[in-house]
Design a protein around this motif. Structure first.
Motif, PDB file in Angstrom:
ATOM      1  N   ALA A  97       0.656  -1.561   0.342  1.00  0.00           N
ATOM      2  CA  ALA A  97      -0.185   0.211  -0.179  1.00  0.00           C
ATOM      3  C   ALA A  97       1.006   0.850  -0.547  1.00  0.00           C
ATOM      4  CB  ALA A  97      -0.839   0.309   1.463  1.00  0.00           C
ATOM      5  N   MET A  98       1.821   0.789   1.205  1.00  0.00           N
ATOM      6  CA  MET A  98       3.349   2.171   0.664  1.00  0.00           C
ATOM      7  C   MET A  98       3.530   2.669  -0.299  1.00  0.00           C
ATOM      8  SD  MET A  98       4.979   2.920   4.505  1.00  0.00           S
ATOM      9  CE  MET A  98       5.817   4.328   3.211  1.00  0.00           C
ATOM     10  N   ARG A  99       4.368   1.693  -1.080  1.00  0.00           N
ATOM     11  CA  ARG A  99       4.979   1.596  -2.660  1.00  0.00           C
ATOM     12  C   ARG A  99       3.935   2.260  -3.573  1.00  0.00           C
ATOM     13  NH1 ARG A  99       7.450  -3.766  -1.073  1.00  0.00           N
ATOM     14  NH2 ARG A  99       5.336  -4.748  -2.095  1.00  0.00           N
ATOM     15  N   LEU A 100       2.873   1.714  -3.215  1.00  0.00           N
ATOM     16  CA  LEU A 100       1.422   2.580  -4.837  1.00  0.00           C
ATOM     17  C   LEU A 100       1.366   3.941  -4.428  1.00  0.00           C
ATOM     18  CD1 LEU A 100      -0.685  -0.662  -4.669  1.00  0.00           C
ATOM     19  CD2 LEU A 100       0.595  -0.032  -6.246  1.00  0.00           C
ATOM     20  N   ALA A 101       1.263   4.275  -2.808  1.00  0.00           N
ATOM     21  CA  ALA A 101       0.635   5.556  -2.208  1.00  0.00           C
ATOM     22  C   ALA A 101       1.698   6.747  -2.149  1.00  0.00           C
ATOM     23  CB  ALA A 101       0.865   5.450  -0.973  1.00  0.00           C
ATOM     24  N   LEU A 102       2.871   6.117  -2.830  1.00  0.00           N
ATOM     25  CA  LEU A 102       4.380   6.716  -3.487  1.00  0.00           C
ATOM     26  C   LEU A 102       4.205   7.412  -4.405  1.00  0.00           C
ATOM     27  CD1 LEU A 102       6.455   5.941  -0.333  1.00  0.00           C
ATOM     28  CD2 LEU A 102       5.363   7.984  -0.583  1.00  0.00           C
ATOM     29  N   ALA A 103       4.057   6.047  -5.152  1.00  0.00           N
ATOM     30  CA  ALA A 103       4.432   6.155  -6.650  1.00  0.00           C
ATOM     31  C   ALA A 103       3.137   6.569  -7.158  1.00  0.00           C
ATOM     32  CB  ALA A 103       4.096   4.564  -7.107  1.00  0.00           C
ATOM     33  N   THR A 104       1.998   6.762  -6.731  1.00  0.00           N
ATOM     34  CA  THR A 104       1.017   7.939  -6.874  1.00  0.00           C
ATOM     35  C   THR A 104       1.399   9.225  -6.893  1.00  0.00           C
ATOM     36  OG1 THR A 104      -0.341   6.379  -6.600  1.00  0.00           O
ATOM     37  CG2 THR A 104      -1.088   8.253  -6.758  1.00  0.00           C
ATOM     38  N   LEU A 144      -6.164   7.556 -12.966  1.00  0.00           N
ATOM     39  CA  LEU A 144      -5.436   7.645 -12.388  1.00  0.00           C
ATOM     40  C   LEU A 144      -4.002   7.328 -13.894  1.00  0.00           C
ATOM     41  CD1 LEU A 144      -3.084   8.442  -9.605  1.00  0.00           C
ATOM     42  CD2 LEU A 144      -3.361   6.372  -9.064  1.00  0.00           C
ATOM     43  N   ILE A 145      -4.211   6.541 -13.978  1.00  0.00           N
ATOM     44  CA  ILE A 145      -3.469   6.025 -15.282  1.00  0.00           C
ATOM     45  C   ILE A 145      -3.375   7.230 -16.330  1.00  0.00           C
ATOM     46  CG2 ILE A 145      -2.971   4.721 -16.673  1.00  0.00           C
ATOM     47  CD1 ILE A 145      -3.498   2.857 -14.809  1.00  0.00           C
ATOM     48  N   LEU A 146      -4.594   7.643 -16.839  1.00  0.00           N
ATOM     49  CA  LEU A 146      -5.103   8.218 -17.689  1.00  0.00           C
ATOM     50  C   LEU A 146      -4.048  10.120 -18.033  1.00  0.00           C
ATOM     51  CD1 LEU A 146      -6.282   9.068 -20.399  1.00  0.00           C
ATOM     52  CD2 LEU A 146      -8.762   9.439 -19.473  1.00  0.00           C
ATOM     53  N   PHE A 147      -5.080  10.331 -16.232  1.00  0.00           N
ATOM     54  CA  PHE A 147      -4.187  11.567 -16.343  1.00  0.00           C
ATOM     55  C   PHE A 147      -2.941  12.019 -15.845  1.00  0.00           C
ATOM     56  CE2 PHE A 147      -9.040  12.520 -15.930  1.00  0.00           C
ATOM     57  CZ  PHE A 147      -9.291  13.555 -16.549  1.00  0.00           C
ATOM     58  N   GLY A 148      -2.284  11.031 -15.263  1.00  0.00           N
ATOM     59  CA  GLY A 148      -0.647  10.437 -15.388  1.00  0.00           C
ATOM     60  C   GLY A 148      -0.391  10.824 -16.551  1.00  0.00           C
ATOM     61  N   ILE A 149      -0.518  10.155 -17.358  1.00  0.00           N
ATOM     62  CA  ILE A 149      -0.099  10.538 -18.619  1.00  0.00           C
ATOM     63  C   ILE A 149       0.157  11.971 -19.425  1.00  0.00           C
ATOM     64  CG2 ILE A 149       0.023   9.259 -21.207  1.00  0.00           C
ATOM     65  CD1 ILE A 149      -1.150   6.368 -19.848  1.00  0.00           C
ATOM     66  N   LEU A 150      -1.511  12.055 -18.731  1.00  0.00           N
ATOM     67  CA  LEU A 150      -1.791  14.015 -19.889  1.00  0.00           C
ATOM     68  C   LEU A 150      -0.979  14.427 -18.995  1.00  0.00           C
ATOM     69  CD1 LEU A 150      -3.771  14.780 -21.444  1.00  0.00           C
ATOM     70  CD2 LEU A 150      -4.884  15.370 -19.124  1.00  0.00           C
ATOM     71  N   SER A 151      -1.108  14.769 -17.625  1.00  0.00           N
ATOM     72  CA  SER A 151      -0.336  15.927 -17.083  1.00  0.00           C
ATOM     73  C   SER A 151       1.308  15.326 -17.586  1.00  0.00           C
ATOM     74  CB  SER A 151       0.102  15.073 -15.791  1.00  0.00           C
ATOM     75  OG  SER A 151       1.110  14.473 -15.007  1.00  0.00           O
ATOM     76  N   ASN A 152       2.100  14.336 -17.561  1.00  0.00           N
ATOM     77  CA  ASN A 152       3.674  14.559 -18.633  1.00  0.00           C
ATOM     78  C   ASN A 152       3.709  14.853 -20.126  1.00  0.00           C
ATOM     79  OD1 ASN A 152       5.338  13.170 -16.120  1.00  0.00           O
ATOM     80  ND2 ASN A 152       3.983  11.803 -15.846  1.00  0.00           N
ATOM     81  N   CYS A 200       3.816   2.896 -14.646  1.00  0.00           N
ATOM     82  CA  CYS A 200       4.380   1.996 -15.381  1.00  0.00           C
ATOM     83  C   CYS A 200       4.200   0.328 -13.715  1.00  0.00           C
ATOM     84  CB  CYS A 200       5.472   0.837 -15.584  1.00  0.00           C
ATOM     85  SG  CYS A 200       6.150   2.074 -17.400  1.00  0.00           S
ATOM     86  N   TYR A 201       4.224   0.944 -12.562  1.00  0.00           N
ATOM     87  CA  TYR A 201       4.150   0.575 -11.267  1.00  0.00           C
ATOM     88  C   TYR A 201       2.886   0.118 -11.009  1.00  0.00           C
ATOM     89  CZ  TYR A 201       5.280  -1.778  -6.693  1.00  0.00           C
ATOM     90  OH  TYR A 201       4.754  -2.538  -5.755  1.00  0.00           O
ATOM     91  N   ILE A 202       2.138   1.300 -11.717  1.00  0.00           N
ATOM     92  CA  ILE A 202       0.491   1.155 -10.606  1.00  0.00           C
ATOM     93  C   ILE A 202      -0.289   0.693 -11.989  1.00  0.00           C
ATOM     94  CG2 ILE A 202      -1.139   3.380 -10.965  1.00  0.00           C
ATOM     95  CD1 ILE A 202       1.018   5.274  -9.786  1.00  0.00           C
ATOM     96  N   TYR A 203       0.200   0.546 -12.946  1.00  0.00           N
ATOM     97  CA  TYR A 203      -0.585   0.171 -14.127  1.00  0.00           C
ATOM     98  C   TYR A 203      -0.514  -1.634 -13.714  1.00  0.00           C
ATOM     99  CZ  TYR A 203      -1.974  -2.729 -17.862  1.00  0.00           C
ATOM    100  OH  TYR A 203      -2.597  -3.212 -19.433  1.00  0.00           O
ATOM    101  N   LEU A 204       0.657  -2.464 -13.151  1.00  0.00           N
ATOM    102  CA  LEU A 204       0.807  -2.883 -13.421  1.00  0.00           C
ATOM    103  C   LEU A 204       0.333  -4.007 -11.926  1.00  0.00           C
ATOM    104  CD1 LEU A 204       4.621  -4.314 -14.204  1.00  0.00           C
ATOM    105  CD2 LEU A 204       2.282  -4.255 -15.156  1.00  0.00           C
ATOM    106  N   TYR A 205       0.257  -3.057 -10.608  1.00  0.00           N
ATOM    107  CA  TYR A 205       0.048  -3.738  -9.257  1.00  0.00           C
ATOM    108  C   TYR A 205      -1.569  -2.726  -8.472  1.00  0.00           C
ATOM    109  CZ  TYR A 205       4.641  -6.066  -9.570  1.00  0.00           C
ATOM    110  OH  TYR A 205       5.245  -6.656 -10.347  1.00  0.00           O
ATOM    111  N   MET A 206      -1.244  -1.145  -8.993  1.00  0.00           N
ATOM    112  CA  MET A 206      -2.382  -0.778  -8.566  1.00  0.00           C
ATOM    113  C   MET A 206      -4.319  -1.719  -8.317  1.00  0.00           C
ATOM    114  SD  MET A 206      -3.561   2.318  -7.095  1.00  0.00           S
ATOM    115  CE  MET A 206      -2.454   3.240  -7.035  1.00  0.00           C
TER     116      MET A 206
END
Length: 500
Positions: A265-272, A331-339, A445-451
């Motif tokens: 949970a911490m890894r996913l939260a920190l990735a976000t 999260l994934i969509l807007f993460g890509i868009l913001s970058n 990539c990590y979020i896509y795999l494990y979130m």
């Protein structure tokens, strides 16, 4: 909408303003007033006999801006000790009174040209800022009815954006930007009003029942926040059942390391949260970045303020969609868009500052990229990034994991934000690409795999999906989440734990 609901939302809005005023106002006002801050540091260095070259001034300016995030790391570690032991209300009172004292320190430091005093005052304010954030989150989660919990949680980000806009407007030269001391002194007025408001509201009913075992006070607190209802007695019984379950073991920072689902949970939260790192240099120094891109001073200040207005409006709109669509996909969509937008901003800023052209379209493209980035951040990334950690764990771990993620996140902010201005001077706007975009893509990539998907699911269902997505550790995983006695389950839009 019932009158009691309107009243409760007004209370949350006031608490959000109280919580976000120190961080939003303090950090954004030095953005539009960047010229006066630069002049203050240069004058102070000359008076102290230090060299006032651009390198030394840039170092002090970075220290002044980024001491905030370093101090927040230590404040986050202290937060559970205060909010869980003494209560959310006491935590709020400590936060506001310390902020008032720190504001006086900053004011007198400006008057007597003491740059170290300004850094000390900002550090004191930042030290209690995580405490205020945690108390706001806990007040919303522990007092709001299910039907408005999602919208109520978005008020946290809306309040932050509003306070940023206020700070930027007051920091403009045409308002109070010509005098940093008056700018700081003005902030004392809402702080004293905030202290009076916090003293009047009661402690949360969950804290009173679970931590204090005070049934009478807990019932009075429920009636204050939600009004009188026959259901209130059932809520008290539910809190009592939770108290009997939770008292067997308290959450500690050691649990976050020793238990697999909490580590994940911490890894996913920190990735976000890492997806939001690029926002903080823009919050504090967008005026400087625009000036370096060849945009006039007054236009840069106006656009920096407009960016915060857009961010706030986007957060309001985001509150209407967060419960309708998959949070994982958003999260994934807007993460890509913001970058993508950040790359556009870096590219057009580089062209605007280095390529001599009779046309100014690159400047407008730079501004458009910045404003669109703020829209994508405010609509999803900003508010949603703080929901992730509480949604992935049970009730008793929420304050602990929030504080741990807050501390690590602010360490990352301090490191990246401190490096941004020096790297911007060397590499220009392209520093945003390797400093923020590349790490963000790895996190995505990590979020896509494990979130796991959290919308409409219980905590146990979310943990089990984490197990399915992260096969490693599943064999030795033993769920220790307490089971509560519940009535027919309804899912909160922000916590997804069984609520009644």
């Amino acid at each position: 909408m019932r009158w009691q609901t309107v009243r409760l939302i007004s209370i949350y809005a006031a608490l959000s303003a109280i919580t976000n005023f120190p961080s939003g106002f303090t950090n954004s006002s030095v953005n539009t007033a960047v010229g006066k801050l630069h002049k203050f540091i240069a004058t102070s260095l000359r008076k102290e006999g230090f060299p006032d070259d651009e390198g030394t001034i840039a170092l002090f300016q970075s220290a002044t801006l980024n001491c905030w995030f370093v101090a927040q790391i230590f404040g986050a570690m202290m937060t559970p000790m205060i909010s869980d032991k003494y209560g959310r209300k006491i935590g709020y009172i400590v936060c506001v009174t310390t902020t008032i004292f720190a504001t006086f320190v900053q004011y007198f430091s400006m008057c007597f040209y003491l740059p170290w005093g300004l850094i000390l005052g900002r550090s004191l304010t930042a030290l209690v800022s995580p405490l205020g954030d945690a108390c706001l989150l806990l007040y919303v989660q522990e007092t709001s009815p299910i039907e408005i919990r999602g919208m109520s949680s978005f008020l946290c980000e809306i309040g932050y954006g509003t306070m940023c806009v206020l700070g930027m407007v007051l920091g403009m030269k045409s308002v109070l930007g010509e005098s940093l001391s008056r700018l700081l002194l003005l902030s004392l007025i809402p702080l004293f009003v905030s202290l009076c408001f916090v003293i009047r509201i009661p402690e949360t009913p969950k804290f009173l029942m679970i931590m204090r075992n005070n049934r009478e006070k807990a019932l009075e607190s429920i009636e204050y926040f939600q009004g009188k209802s026959p259901e209130n007695k059932f809520l008290i019984e539910d809190y009592d059942a939770e108290r009997m379950t939770e008292k067997a073991s308290d959450s500690t920072f050691v649990d976050l390391i020793s238990k697999w689902h909490l580590r994940q949970a911490m890894r996913l939260a920190l990735a976000t949260l890492s997806l939001t790192l690029s926002f903080y240099p823009i919050l504090q120094s967008s005026t400087y970045f625009l000036l370096e891109s060849g945009i006039p001073d007054e236009v840069s200040q106006i656009c920096s303020t407009l960016a915060q207005v857009v961010l706030t409006l986007s957060s309001i709109f985001g509150a209407s969609i967060i419960d309708r669509f998959s949070r994982r996909k958003l999260l994934i969509l807007f993460g890509i868009l913001s970058n993508v937008l950040l790359v556009c901003f870096a590219f057009f800023s580089h062209l605007s500052s280095t390529v001599v052209s009779p046309y100014s379209w690159t400047k407008y493209a730079c501004l458009a990229s910045l404003l669109t980035y703020c829209i994508s951040f405010g609509m999803v990334l900003g508010p949603l990034s703080w929901f992730v950690a509480p949604e992935l764990v049970s009730q008793r771990h929420r304050c602990t994991i929030f504080s741990a993620c807050f501390a690590i996140h602010n360490l990352l902010i301090a490191l990246t934000d401190f490096a941004t201005i020096p790297l911007f001077r060397i590499f220009g706007s392209m520093c945003f690409v390797f400093l923020f975009v590349v790490p963000s893509m790895l996190c995505l990539c990590y979020i896509y795999l494990y979130m796991p998907e959290t919308l409409g699911k219980s905590t146990l269902e979310i943990i089990h999906e984490m197990l399915e997505r992260g096969k490693n550790g599943a064999e030795n995983f033993k769920l220790d989440t307490p089971t509560l006695k519940v009535r027919p389950r309804m899912f909160s839009s922000t916590t997804d734990i069984c609520v009644y």
